[in-house]
Design a protein around this motif. Structure first.
Motif, PDB file in Angstrom:
ATOM      1  N   LYS A 305       0.828  -1.202   0.000  1.00 20.61           N
ATOM      2  CA  LYS A 305       0.000   0.000   0.000  1.00 20.61           C
ATOM      3  C   LYS A 305       0.865   1.256   0.000  1.00 20.61           C
ATOM      4  O   LYS A 305       0.566   2.236  -0.699  1.00 20.61           O
ATOM      5  CB  LYS A 305      -0.897   0.012   1.239  1.00 20.61           C
ATOM      6  CG  LYS A 305      -1.983  -1.046   1.222  1.00 20.61           C
ATOM      7  CD  LYS A 305      -2.823  -0.992   2.478  1.00 20.61           C
ATOM      8  CE  LYS A 305      -3.526   0.343   2.595  1.00 20.61           C
ATOM      9  NZ  LYS A 305      -4.390   0.396   3.803  1.00 20.61           N
ATOM     10  N   ASP A 308       2.799   1.973  -3.539  1.00 26.41           N
ATOM     11  CA  ASP A 308       2.007   2.201  -4.763  1.00 26.41           C
ATOM     12  C   ASP A 308       2.008   3.701  -5.053  1.00 26.41           C
ATOM     13  O   ASP A 308       1.010   4.405  -4.875  1.00 26.41           O
ATOM     14  CB  ASP A 308       0.583   1.668  -4.568  1.00 26.41           C
ATOM     15  CG  ASP A 308      -0.242   1.769  -5.845  1.00 26.41           C
ATOM     16  OD1 ASP A 308       0.354   1.973  -6.929  1.00 26.41           O
ATOM     17  OD2 ASP A 308      -1.480   1.670  -5.749  1.00 26.41           O
ATOM     18  N   GLY A 311      -0.470   5.098  -7.609  1.00 29.70           N
ATOM     19  CA  GLY A 311      -1.870   4.945  -7.242  1.00 29.70           C
ATOM     20  C   GLY A 311      -2.705   4.118  -8.193  1.00 29.70           C
ATOM     21  O   GLY A 311      -3.919   4.297  -8.259  1.00 29.70           O
ATOM     22  N   ASN A 312      -2.078   3.191  -8.919  1.00 34.56           N
ATOM     23  CA  ASN A 312      -2.868   2.375  -9.858  1.00 34.56           C
ATOM     24  C   ASN A 312      -3.304   1.045  -9.258  1.00 34.56           C
ATOM     25  O   ASN A 312      -3.881   0.205  -9.933  1.00 34.56           O
ATOM     26  CB  ASN A 312      -2.087   2.137 -11.137  1.00 34.56           C
ATOM     27  CG  ASN A 312      -0.816   1.320 -10.891  1.00 34.56           C
ATOM     28  OD1 ASN A 312      -0.456   1.058  -9.744  1.00 34.56           O
ATOM     29  ND2 ASN A 312      -0.125   0.944 -11.973  1.00 34.56           N
ATOM     30  N   GLY A 313      -3.000   0.830  -7.985  1.00 30.17           N
ATOM     31  CA  GLY A 313      -3.464  -0.382  -7.320  1.00 30.17           C
ATOM     32  C   GLY A 313      -2.504  -1.549  -7.430  1.00 30.17           C
ATOM     33  O   GLY A 313      -2.761  -2.601  -6.843  1.00 30.17           O
ATOM     34  N   LYS A 367     -13.468  -5.280 -12.894  1.00 34.01           N
ATOM     35  CA  LYS A 367     -12.387  -4.381 -12.489  1.00 34.01           C
ATOM     36  C   LYS A 367     -11.028  -4.938 -12.906  1.00 34.01           C
ATOM     37  O   LYS A 367     -10.175  -4.197 -13.421  1.00 34.01           O
ATOM     38  CB  LYS A 367     -12.434  -4.185 -10.969  1.00 34.01           C
ATOM     39  CG  LYS A 367     -11.419  -3.158 -10.477  1.00 34.01           C
ATOM     40  CD  LYS A 367     -11.622  -2.806  -9.031  1.00 34.01           C
ATOM     41  CE  LYS A 367     -11.199  -3.954  -8.141  1.00 34.01           C
ATOM     42  NZ  LYS A 367     -11.206  -3.565  -6.710  1.00 34.01           N
ATOM     43  N   TYR A 392      -4.829   6.577 -15.167  1.00 40.34           N
ATOM     44  CA  TYR A 392      -5.314   5.889 -13.958  1.00 40.34           C
ATOM     45  C   TYR A 392      -6.146   6.829 -13.081  1.00 40.34           C
ATOM     46  O   TYR A 392      -7.132   6.424 -12.463  1.00 40.34           O
ATOM     47  CB  TYR A 392      -4.124   5.352 -13.159  1.00 40.34           C
ATOM     48  CG  TYR A 392      -3.692   3.975 -13.608  1.00 40.34           C
ATOM     49  CD1 TYR A 392      -4.447   2.854 -13.291  1.00 40.34           C
ATOM     50  CD2 TYR A 392      -2.527   3.803 -14.351  1.00 40.34           C
ATOM     51  CE1 TYR A 392      -4.053   1.591 -13.704  1.00 40.34           C
ATOM     52  CE2 TYR A 392      -2.117   2.554 -14.767  1.00 40.34           C
ATOM     53  CZ  TYR A 392      -2.891   1.441 -14.446  1.00 40.34           C
ATOM     54  OH  TYR A 392      -2.514   0.203 -14.868  1.00 40.34           O
ATOM     55  N   GLU A 393      -5.756   8.105 -13.021  1.00 47.73           N
ATOM     56  CA  GLU A 393      -6.488   9.065 -12.209  1.00 47.73           C
ATOM     57  C   GLU A 393      -7.912   9.232 -12.714  1.00 47.73           C
ATOM     58  O   GLU A 393      -8.852   9.389 -11.919  1.00 47.73           O
ATOM     59  CB  GLU A 393      -5.760  10.415 -12.229  1.00 47.73           C
ATOM     60  CG  GLU A 393      -6.453  11.516 -11.441  1.00 47.73           C
ATOM     61  CD  GLU A 393      -6.375  11.305  -9.955  1.00 47.73           C
ATOM     62  OE1 GLU A 393      -7.125  11.982  -9.217  1.00 47.73           O
ATOM     63  OE2 GLU A 393      -5.551  10.468  -9.493  1.00 47.73           O
ATOM     64  N   TRP A 396      -9.856   6.218 -11.332  1.00 48.65           N
ATOM     65  CA  TRP A 396      -9.485   5.755 -10.005  1.00 48.65           C
ATOM     66  C   TRP A 396     -10.717   5.357  -9.176  1.00 48.65           C
ATOM     67  O   TRP A 396     -10.677   4.379  -8.425  1.00 48.65           O
ATOM     68  CB  TRP A 396      -8.698   6.845  -9.285  1.00 48.65           C
ATOM     69  CG  TRP A 396      -8.312   6.467  -7.868  1.00 48.65           C
ATOM     70  CD1 TRP A 396      -8.710   7.022  -6.741  1.00 48.65           C
ATOM     71  CD2 TRP A 396      -7.426   5.403  -7.509  1.00 48.65           C
ATOM     72  NE1 TRP A 396      -8.163   6.419  -5.645  1.00 48.65           N
ATOM     73  CE2 TRP A 396      -7.342   5.387  -6.108  1.00 48.65           C
ATOM     74  CE3 TRP A 396      -6.692   4.457  -8.223  1.00 48.65           C
ATOM     75  CZ2 TRP A 396      -6.583   4.493  -5.401  1.00 48.65           C
ATOM     76  CZ3 TRP A 396      -5.940   3.557  -7.504  1.00 48.65           C
ATOM     77  CH2 TRP A 396      -5.879   3.568  -6.117  1.00 48.65           C
ATOM     78  N   ASP A 397     -11.817   6.070  -9.326  1.00 50.42           N
ATOM     79  CA  ASP A 397     -13.022   5.733  -8.561  1.00 50.42           C
ATOM     80  C   ASP A 397     -13.573   4.365  -8.951  1.00 50.42           C
ATOM     81  O   ASP A 397     -14.271   3.731  -8.156  1.00 50.42           O
ATOM     82  CB  ASP A 397     -14.101   6.789  -8.797  1.00 50.42           C
ATOM     83  CG  ASP A 397     -13.730   8.117  -8.142  1.00 50.42           C
ATOM     84  OD1 ASP A 397     -12.910   8.105  -7.208  1.00 50.42           O
ATOM     85  OD2 ASP A 397     -14.261   9.156  -8.572  1.00 50.42           O
ATOM     86  N   LYS A 398     -13.266   3.911 -10.166  1.00 48.10           N
ATOM     87  CA  LYS A 398     -13.783   2.620 -10.626  1.00 48.10           C
ATOM     88  C   LYS A 398     -12.899   1.460 -10.242  1.00 48.10           C
ATOM     89  O   LYS A 398     -13.367   0.344 -10.027  1.00 48.10           O
ATOM     90  CB  LYS A 398     -13.958   2.647 -12.159  1.00 48.10           C
ATOM     91  CG  LYS A 398     -15.005   3.643 -12.651  1.00 48.10           C
ATOM     92  CD  LYS A 398     -15.106   3.588 -14.162  1.00 48.10           C
ATOM     93  CE  LYS A 398     -16.247   4.467 -14.681  1.00 48.10           C
ATOM     94  NZ  LYS A 398     -16.105   5.884 -14.338  1.00 48.10           N
ATOM     95  N   LYS A 400     -10.315   1.526  -7.743  1.00 49.63           N
ATOM     96  CA  LYS A 400      -9.665   1.535  -6.417  1.00 49.63           C
ATOM     97  C   LYS A 400     -10.180   0.408  -5.523  1.00 49.63           C
ATOM     98  O   LYS A 400     -11.282  -0.081  -5.710  1.00 49.63           O
ATOM     99  CB  LYS A 400      -9.878   2.874  -5.738  1.00 49.63           C
ATOM    100  CG  LYS A 400     -11.317   3.194  -5.379  1.00 49.63           C
ATOM    101  CD  LYS A 400     -11.412   4.531  -4.724  1.00 49.63           C
ATOM    102  CE  LYS A 400     -12.885   4.859  -4.425  1.00 49.63           C
ATOM    103  NZ  LYS A 400     -13.011   6.164  -3.767  1.00 49.63           N
TER     104      LYS A 400
END
Length: 400
Positions: A305, A308, A311-313, A367, A392-393, A396-398, A400
């Protein structure tokens, strides 16, 4: 100077006088009225006096002591009995004379005396009856007196209970009014204390101002009365004082500047230390990420965590490269570059997202497939890190 004196004298002549506020006056009047009303309560209006008389009377009548010579009934009975005795004697003599046939018999007085003696002797037989009647009469009077005492006792208890309730209510009301008056009086005293404190403060300030004005006036008088030599000395002293003040001010500015420079140097040193520590941490992170990318092992859940960075998971080469770059500068710098090509990729990715949702009901599978799609697009067009971050930004809501 005159203005200060006038202000001081005006304050002295106008000291705050104690004043009773309306609430305190009202509470005091109510308490006084209640106290006067309580004085009117008749604490002695009971049957106690009559009860005492009834008890004394019952005690006087109690006990039986019969005196035949003091029995009025006996005296009346004896009077009538004696009268009857005389009548009996005369009747016996008349009867003897009538039986003698007109002769005056010598035995007539004897017969009359014997009859009289018999009647008198029989009178003693009535004494027990008279004594018993007197005893019964005394017992009846004693019982009547005791009954009267009991009645007065009941009346006294009732009157006492009524007076006790009235007195209790009066006391409770007086306690309430006294408490109310005490509260109002305390508030009034507190207000008076505040007013006195304010007055003392103003008076003290006025006195200080007056003293200062007098001191200035005296100094000015002394200055005006000094000779030319003394005035020159005062001027020289003033110049020396001004120079000293200028030196002190310059020294203070120097000390402040030196302290600021010292603080800045310490801040720079602390910042350099922080950057050095950050560089080492990012270098360690880059090495761990590289090992993970190569072997798929070596990172804890919390590290996955933390590392990352884009922030792409997922942890991949981009996170490693960002960590290596940060190990050179001490700062993690990441830009979102929405170029024209990325905007086109975002539009196409929206279509792919809708397509996957229409074809697959499992949201987790949707996803995962969508993340793989983004990765393939990034690798296919070899977009920059900033452009990949922007892609990715956008989703991101889809994902994360």
């Amino acid at each position: 100077m005159a203005v200060n004196n006038e202000r001081l004298y005006q304050l002295i002549d106008n000291a705050p006088a104690p004043a009773q506020n309306p609430q305190t006056a009202q509470a005091a009047a109510a308490l006084a009225a209640a106290e006067n009303e309580a004085k009117e309560i008749d604490y002695t209006h009971t049957a106690d006096a009559r009860l005492d008389r009834a008890i004394n009377e019952a005690l006087q009548k109690s006990g039986y002591n019969y005196d035949l010579s003091k029995d009025n009934n006996y005296q009346e009975f004896a009077r009538q009995y004696s009268q009857n005795t005389l009548s009996g004697r005369e009747s016996a003599q008349n009867t003897a004379n009538q039986l003698s046939g007109g002769y005056a018999p010598t035995y007539a007085d004897t017969v009359g005396s014997e009859v009289s003696h018999d009647i008198i002797n029989n009178m003693a037989n009535y004494t027990p009856a008279l004594r018993e009647a007197a005893r019964q009469e005394a017992a009846a009077k004693t019982a009547q007196a005791a009954t009267a005492a009991q009645i007065y006792h009941t009346l006294a208890d009732t009157g006492y209970a009524r007076n006790r309730d009235q007195v209790s209510d009066s006391k409770n009301y007086l306690n309430y009014l006294a408490s109310r008056y005490g509260t109002e009086r305390q508030a009034e005293n507190q207000q008076q204390s505040f007013a006195n404190d304010i007055y003392r403060s103003r008076l003290s300030n006025a006195l200080d101002d007056t003293k200062l004005a007098r001191k200035i006036d005296n100094a000015q008088y002394q200055l005006n009365s000094q000779s030319a030599e003394s005035a020159a000395k005062l001027a020289a002293d003033r110049t020396a004082f001004d120079q000293k003040m200028a030196y002190t001010a310059a020294k203070d500015r120097y000390d402040d500047s030196a302290a600021a420079a010292k603080a800045a140097a310490k801040a720079d040193k602390d910042r350099a230390k922080e950057i050095k520590t950050a560089k080492a941490n990012y270098k360690s992170a880059a090495d761990k990420i590289d090992k993970y990318v190569t072997s798929g092992k070596g990172l804890s859940y919390s590290e996955m965590k933390e590392f990352d960075y884009d922030g792409n998971g997922i942890i991949d080469e981009r996170d490693r490269d960002l960590a290596y770059e940060a190990s050179q500068t001490g700062n993690l710098q990441y830009e979102f570059n929405y170029s024209e090509g990325v905007n086109e990729l975002i539009s196409r990715a929206n279509s792919q997202w809708k397509f996957l949702n229409n074809q697959i009901s499992n949201k987790s599978e949707v996803k995962n497939k969508f993340i793989n799609y983004l990765e393939s697009e990034i690798n296919k067009y070899k977009i920059t890190k900033g452009e990949a971050a922007a892609l990715y930004e956008a989703f991101w809501d889809k994902i994360k």
